[in-house]
Design an enzyme around this catalytic site. Structure first.
Site, short mmCIF file in Angstrom:
data_model
loop_
_atom_site.label_atom_id
_atom_site.label_comp_id
_atom_site.label_asym_id
_atom_site.label_seq_id
_atom_site.Cartn_x
_atom_site.Cartn_y
_atom_site.Cartn_z
N HIS A 153 0.87 -1.16 0.00
CA HIS A 153 0.00 0.00 0.00
C HIS A 153 0.92 1.22 0.00
O HIS A 153 2.11 1.10 0.24
CB HIS A 153 -0.97 0.01 1.21
CG HIS A 153 -0.31 0.29 2.50
ND1 HIS A 153 0.44 -0.65 3.20
CD2 HIS A 153 -0.26 1.42 3.25
CE1 HIS A 153 0.90 -0.10 4.31
NE2 HIS A 153 0.49 1.15 4.37
N HIS B 214 1.56 5.77 0.39
CA HIS B 214 1.24 7.05 1.02
C HIS B 214 1.85 8.18 0.21
O HIS B 214 2.86 8.00 -0.46
CB HIS B 214 1.80 7.12 2.44
CG HIS B 214 1.26 6.09 3.36
ND1 HIS B 214 0.01 6.19 3.94
CD2 HIS B 214 1.79 4.92 3.81
CE1 HIS B 214 -0.20 5.12 4.71
NE2 HIS B 214 0.86 4.34 4.64
N HIS C 98 8.35 7.38 -5.41
CA HIS C 98 7.80 6.37 -6.33
C HIS C 98 8.59 5.07 -6.25
O HIS C 98 8.81 4.40 -7.26
CB HIS C 98 7.72 6.91 -7.76
CG HIS C 98 6.63 7.91 -7.91
ND1 HIS C 98 6.79 9.23 -7.55
CD2 HIS C 98 5.35 7.78 -8.35
CE1 HIS C 98 5.66 9.89 -7.77
NE2 HIS C 98 4.76 9.02 -8.25
N GLU D 145 2.77 10.82 7.42
CA GLU D 145 2.29 9.70 6.60
C GLU D 145 0.89 9.97 6.07
O GLU D 145 0.58 9.66 4.92
CB GLU D 145 2.31 8.42 7.43
CG GLU D 145 1.91 7.18 6.68
CD GLU D 145 1.95 5.95 7.55
OE1 GLU D 145 2.84 5.11 7.32
OE2 GLU D 145 1.10 5.85 8.46
#
Length: 137
Positions: A39, A41, A80, A126
Site C-alpha cells: 500500500h 502514502h 515512487h 504519513e
C-alpha cells in the site's frame, strides 16, 4: 540559535510485516498495512536544521543547498519506490514511519554538518492525521 525548516514530498509504497511471522499474525498486528500487495502514502517530509545566521548572507543555510541535500539523499531514493525493496538505507528494516524517520535523519545528518548547521529534527507525515518526529536521540 535559528531554526529553519524545509518541506519536501514523496510518494512511496511499503508494507509492515515480519517474515518470521505467519500472514495471520502479521494481519493481527499490522492490519491492512500488512497487505501482501503493498500500500502507499503521499508523504510530507519536514527537515529542520539549526545554526547561527551568517552575517554576510543573512542565511542559516542557503535553502537551495538544503533542498539539494534532501532531494539527493532522501527524495531521489524514496519517491515512487517500494520502501521495503528499493530503498538502500531501509533494507532489512521494518518500514514503519517511525523507522523511516529515524533512518532519514541519519541519511541527512552528515551532509548538513558540512555547512556548519545541525540537523535538529525530521518530521515525516504519513497521513493528514499521523506523523512522526525524530530528533536524533
Amino acid at each position: 540559535m535559528i531554526y529553519i525548516t524545509r518541506r519536501e514530498r514523496f510518494c512511496a509504497a511499503h508494507k509492515l510485516y515480519r517474515e518470521d511471522w505467519s500472514q495471520e499474525q502479521n494481519e493481527a498486528v499490522f492490519g491492512y498495512c500488512s497487505n501482501p500487495n503493498w500500500h502507499g502514502h503521499n508523504y510530507e517530509l519536514f527537515v529542520t536544521v539549526k545554526g547561527q545566521i551568517n552575517p554576510e548572507t543573512g542565511f542559516v543555510i542557503d535553502l537551495k543547498v538544503m533542498k539539494n541535500i534532501i532531494r539527493t539523499y532522501v527524495i531521489s531514493k524514496m519517491d515512487h519506490k517500494n520502501v521495503n525493496l528499493d530503498v538502500d538505507f531501509m533494507r532489512g528494516k521494518m518500514a514503519s514511519t517511525e523507522v523511516m524517520a529515524k533512518e532519514i535523519f541519519h541519511q541527512l545528518k552528515p551532509h548538513f554538518e558540512r555547512y556548519n548547521v545541525t540537523l535538529h529534527c525530521v518530521r515525516l507525515q504519513e497521513t493528514e492525521n499521523n506523523s512522526v518526529e525524530y530528533f536524533g536521540e
